[in-house]
Design an enzyme around this catalytic site. Structure first.
Site, short mmCIF file in Angstrom:
data_model
loop_
_atom_site.label_atom_id
_atom_site.label_comp_id
_atom_site.label_asym_id
_atom_site.label_seq_id
_atom_site.Cartn_x
_atom_site.Cartn_y
_atom_site.Cartn_z
CB SER A 145 59.81 38.52 -16.80
OG SER A 145 59.42 37.81 -17.98
CD GLU A 260 56.21 30.43 -22.60
OE1 GLU A 260 55.74 31.43 -22.28
OE2 GLU A 260 57.51 30.26 -21.78
#
Length: 391
Positions: A145, A260
């Site tokens: 991010s 994930e």
């Protein structure tokens, strides 16, 4: 569990290909051994730490877990691993999460960074990082991010400029879980300007003690520190820090996100609250509590079977991106609904000092974030729709 207007999720679940694990003869022995380990080593200080425990950092616990052989379980022995089977590892993960063990320090290295290095990394990278990861003494964080990028991961602007001695990194990452305790970041950066967005991305392993790296805490509403901003200002890294080939970053990152998105942490983050409800209600629980527990447990069991199926595909070398996205989307929905469902059937003042009230108050505030980490619900449903040929 499925909302009536979630039509594409319903269709996706109907097409979900089940890949069951082979039953492990030693499954019960693994559970008993791990429960004995937890009875000796798991901290018993604050019961609220059991909620959302894979974000709780406890280096001493991670070190003990590594010494006992519960990290890097699938990895080759020459890298510090233990060459165990995928079902054995899955059992360990769900036992740790169900117990609310503080596994956050080593979690990303064990779940994502280590497997990615085994698949794409160089021999030098594996020798440098994997033994420390498996020992529970070296930690990694993920640099995806960025400010201004939102959920559009391909728009990252942190850059890598090639030099005679390696690369120079400049830019910023944000919402980086565990960067303040990590030794290295696996960062997705733009290594080629002017190319197509995905084609110009590469991944680098950046040691976080290098000059030019600045880590600043992001404190959440509880006053706790899990997230960070990480700044790179002319950070010099060697050629050997590049993971795989230049321009492969997008492919690597999407494979990493499948790891994930599909694990048991996607449906067990609120598990401590469900266990506490059952323990508090006792054998003479009111009918509405019994009905709620029955519904939640049946949904959790369904998610478990789906999650294990994705894990089996990953162990077989497949890339189940769509199935992993389904598990995360449904798992997040379940985790967010669980505290609301329990609040509706218990007579608990959230200001009470009981463990049930503390866990409920915590998860009512934390659970909205569950559908953000690892990809928002909108991004996941786009992946699912493309996988089903709907867009």
């Amino acid at each position: 569990m499925l909302l009536p207007n979630d039509w594409h999720i319903n269709r996706a679940v109907q097409t979900f290909a089940v890949h069951p694990f082979e039953a492990a003869e030693n499954a019960q022995a693994i559970r008993q051994d791990l429960r004995a380990f937890l009875a000796e080593h798991q901290p018993q200080d604050d019961p609220v730490r059991r909620a959302n425990c894979w974000t709780e950092f406890d280096p001493a616990f991670s070190k003990a877990l590594g010494a006992a052989g519960y990290i890097g379980m699938l990895w080759p022995e020459n890298y510090g691993g233990h060459e165990r089977g995928p079902l054995e590892r899955y059992i360990v993960l769900e036992e740790l999460l169900a117990a609310g063990a503080p596994v956050g320090a080593h979690w990303i290295a064990d779940r994502q960074t280590g497997p990615l290095l085994l698949r794409y990394g160089t021999e030098g990278q594996r020798e440098k990082y994997l033994p420390g990861f498996a020992a529970g003494t070296m930690y990694a964080c993920i640099g995806l991010s960025e400010p201004g990028s939102g959920s559009d991961l391909a728009s990252v602007r942190t850059s890598a400029r090639r030099t005679d001695n390696g690369w120079v990194i400049n830019g910023q990452k944000v919402w980086t879980t565990g960067a303040h305790i990590s030794h290295a970041m696996l960062a997705l950066v733009r290594s080629e300007e002017g190319s197509e967005r995905q084609a110009g991305l590469s991944q680098f392993l950046i040691d976080l003690d290098l000059p030019g790296v600045t880590i600043r805490p992001i404190i959440d509403m509880f006053g706790t520190h899990h997230f960070n901003e990480v700044f790179f200002e002319d950070v010099e890294i060697p050629h050997g820090a590049l993971v795989g080939a230049e321009g492969e970053g997008w492919k690597q990152a999407t494979a990493e996100l499948a790891l994930e998105r599909s694990g048991p942490e996607r449906y067990l983050s609120s598990h401590a609250l469900l266990v506490e409800l059952i323990d508090s209600a006792g054998p003479d629980a009111p009918p509405e509590v019994v009905a709620t527990v029955g519904r939640l447990v049946s949904e959790m069991w369904t998610l478990r079977q789906m999650s294990m199926s994705v894990a089996a595909k990953l162990a077989g070398g497949e890339d189940p991106a769509v199935e992993a996205s389904i598990v995360k989307d449904l798992g997040n929905t379940f985790e967010q609904e669980l505290p609301l469902a329990i609040q509706a059937v218990v007579d608990a003042d959230l200001a009470d000092d009981t463990v049930l009230a503390k866990l409920l108050a915590t998860l009512l505030q934390v659970s909205p974030s569950f559908s953000l980490r690892g990809g928002t619900r909108e991004i996941l449903r786009g992946i699912i729709a493309r996988g089903l040929g709907l867009r």
